[in-house]
Design a protein around this motif. Structure first.
Motif, PDB file in Angstrom:
ATOM      1  N   GLU A 158      48.815  46.516  29.312  1.00  0.00           N
ATOM      2  CA  GLU A 158      49.219  45.123  29.493  1.00  0.00           C
ATOM      3  C   GLU A 158      50.729  44.965  29.382  1.00  0.00           C
ATOM      4  O   GLU A 158      51.350  44.279  30.198  1.00  0.00           O
ATOM      5  CB  GLU A 158      48.520  44.227  28.478  1.00  0.00           C
TER       6      GLU A 158
ATOM      7  N   ARG B 265      43.863  49.760  37.928  1.00  0.00           N
ATOM      8  CA  ARG B 265      42.649  49.023  37.532  1.00  0.00           C
ATOM      9  C   ARG B 265      43.020  47.686  36.924  1.00  0.00           C
ATOM     10  O   ARG B 265      42.375  46.670  37.180  1.00  0.00           O
ATOM     11  CB  ARG B 265      41.834  49.833  36.521  1.00  0.00           C
TER      12      ARG B 265
ATOM     13  N   ARG C 297      41.267  42.110  33.026  1.00  0.00           N
ATOM     14  CA  ARG C 297      40.829  40.745  33.332  1.00  0.00           C
ATOM     15  C   ARG C 297      40.895  39.878  32.081  1.00  0.00           C
ATOM     16  O   ARG C 297      40.609  40.335  30.981  1.00  0.00           O
ATOM     17  CB  ARG C 297      39.397  40.748  33.876  1.00  0.00           C
ATOM     18  N   THR C 298      41.298  38.639  32.303  1.00  0.00           N
ATOM     19  CA  THR C 298      41.168  37.622  31.268  1.00  0.00           C
ATOM     20  C   THR C 298      40.222  36.554  31.825  1.00  0.00           C
ATOM     21  O   THR C 298      39.722  36.677  32.946  1.00  0.00           O
ATOM     22  CB  THR C 298      42.526  36.992  30.931  1.00  0.00           C
TER      23      THR C 298
ATOM     24  N   PHE D 137      42.571  35.235  34.802  1.00  0.00           N
ATOM     25  CA  PHE D 137      43.342  36.045  35.737  1.00  0.00           C
ATOM     26  C   PHE D 137      42.819  37.479  35.807  1.00  0.00           C
ATOM     27  O   PHE D 137      42.285  38.009  34.824  1.00  0.00           O
ATOM     28  CB  PHE D 137      44.822  36.102  35.316  1.00  0.00           C
ATOM     29  N   HIS D 138      43.004  38.078  36.982  1.00  0.00           N
ATOM     30  CA  HIS D 138      42.815  39.513  37.140  1.00  0.00           C
ATOM     31  C   HIS D 138      44.188  40.104  37.423  1.00  0.00           C
ATOM     32  O   HIS D 138      44.802  39.829  38.450  1.00  0.00           O
ATOM     33  CB  HIS D 138      41.860  39.835  38.292  1.00  0.00           C
ATOM     34  N   ARG D 139      44.679  40.912  36.499  1.00  0.00           N
ATOM     35  CA  ARG D 139      46.001  41.510  36.608  1.00  0.00           C
ATOM     36  C   ARG D 139      45.870  42.987  36.963  1.00  0.00           C
ATOM     37  O   ARG D 139      45.075  43.708  36.381  1.00  0.00           O
ATOM     38  CB  ARG D 139      46.735  41.371  35.271  1.00  0.00           C
ATOM     39  N   ASN D 140      46.653  43.455  37.920  1.00  0.00           N
ATOM     40  CA  ASN D 140      46.745  44.889  38.200  1.00  0.00           C
ATOM     41  C   ASN D 140      48.083  45.165  38.869  1.00  0.00           C
ATOM     42  O   ASN D 140      48.845  44.242  39.188  1.00  0.00           O
ATOM     43  CB  ASN D 140      45.571  45.396  39.052  1.00  0.00           C
TER      44      ASN D 140
END
Length: 269
Positions: free
Chosen positions: A65, A107, A110-111, A114-117
């Motif tokens: 993160e 990969r 996810r929160t 949001f989906h962070r990558n």
């Protein structure tokens, strides 16, 4: 430990080999009425990796993160009314840099909101950075800059390299075509031209080059510009702009403070 001693000891050549390149080719994406590509964002992230990457660090959810936060810089959150907001991430931290770590960035996480990558974080920074009002100076004129501007830029690039300061430059073959790369080193060739070896996100698995000719006082980047099929003459001079110097200097200041704390701790102070 001072800023000067840190820069002198920085292992620039080791950390600018192709093995340290982001192993992903630049791509285009839509921002509404037109498309962008991620060269600025990828080159910026490559500089972060060059200074902050640690091959011995294994990725954890927290490190994944924090690394993605650095690549993205503008961190999304929702206010009490559910509206999307952004905070600027200003911290610099170690970035795990190995195959396992990069797979974890791809990969992402996810929160609830949001989906962070890596891919969407690179696109977010590119979109925001590209549309800053301060960029307007780089779309004035048609192609190359004046000889006096080029000479000044060349001397700045030379000084930065002598001090192990990694530099991002925006190359402009025409007003509507611009491309950001990260300079790794410079050599003087047999023709009396200075060749700059760069990380180029369009060719992440090899080194690319552009040059400065003291006789004409212009920059040339044919092998980089050939990737842009809408540029009719890749051999022509290009405009060059040095960008994001302050962020690099802030990063170095942070690293110096980290090493100073480590030195004090090791000496029991």
């Amino acid at each position: 430990m001072t800023k000067e001693s840190f820069l002198r000891s920085f292992q620039q050549r080791t950390r600018t080999t192709k093995a340290w390149h982001i192993p992903l080719q630049n791509w285009s994406f839509s921002v509404g009425l037109y498309d962008l590509a991620g060269c600025w964002s990828l080159s910026r992230s490559q500089r972060l990796v060059t200074y902050l990457g640690r091959t011995e660090l294994q990725p954890t959810p927290q490190l994944t993160e924090s690394s993605l936060n650095q690549f993205r810089k503008y961190i999304p959150w929702l206010d009490v009314e559910g509206r999307k907001r952004f905070s600027v991430h200003r911290q610099f931290q170690w970035i795990p840099w190995n195959q396992e770590a990069f797979a974890s960035y791809q990969r992402g996480f996810r929160t609830a909101a949001f989906h962070r990558n890596f891919k969407n974080d690179i696109e977010t920074y590119q979109n925001i950075r590209f549309h800053r009002l301060q960029n307007i100076g780089m779309i004035r004129g048609d192609r190359e800059r004046s000889r006096s501007q080029n000479q000044k830029s060349f001397l700045k690039l030379k000084t930065n390299l002598e001090q192990n300061k990694m530099t991002l430059v925006n190359l402009r073959p025409q007003r509507t075509v611009q491309h950001v790369v990260m300079i790794k080193d410079m050599t003087l060739n047999h023709r009396g031209q200075y060749e700059f070896r760069v990380y180029d996100s369009n060719y992440p698995f090899k080194d690319q080059f552009f040059s400065y000719d003291p006789k004409t006082q212009h920059f040339y980047a044919p092998e980089i510009i050939r990737a842009f099929r809408n540029v009719p003459n890749p051999e022509a001079p290009v405009g060059l702009y040095i960008v994001d110097e302050k962020e690099r200097d802030d990063l170095i200041e942070t690293l110096v403070k980290i090493y100073q704390r480590t030195c004090r701790s090791n000496h029991g102070r």
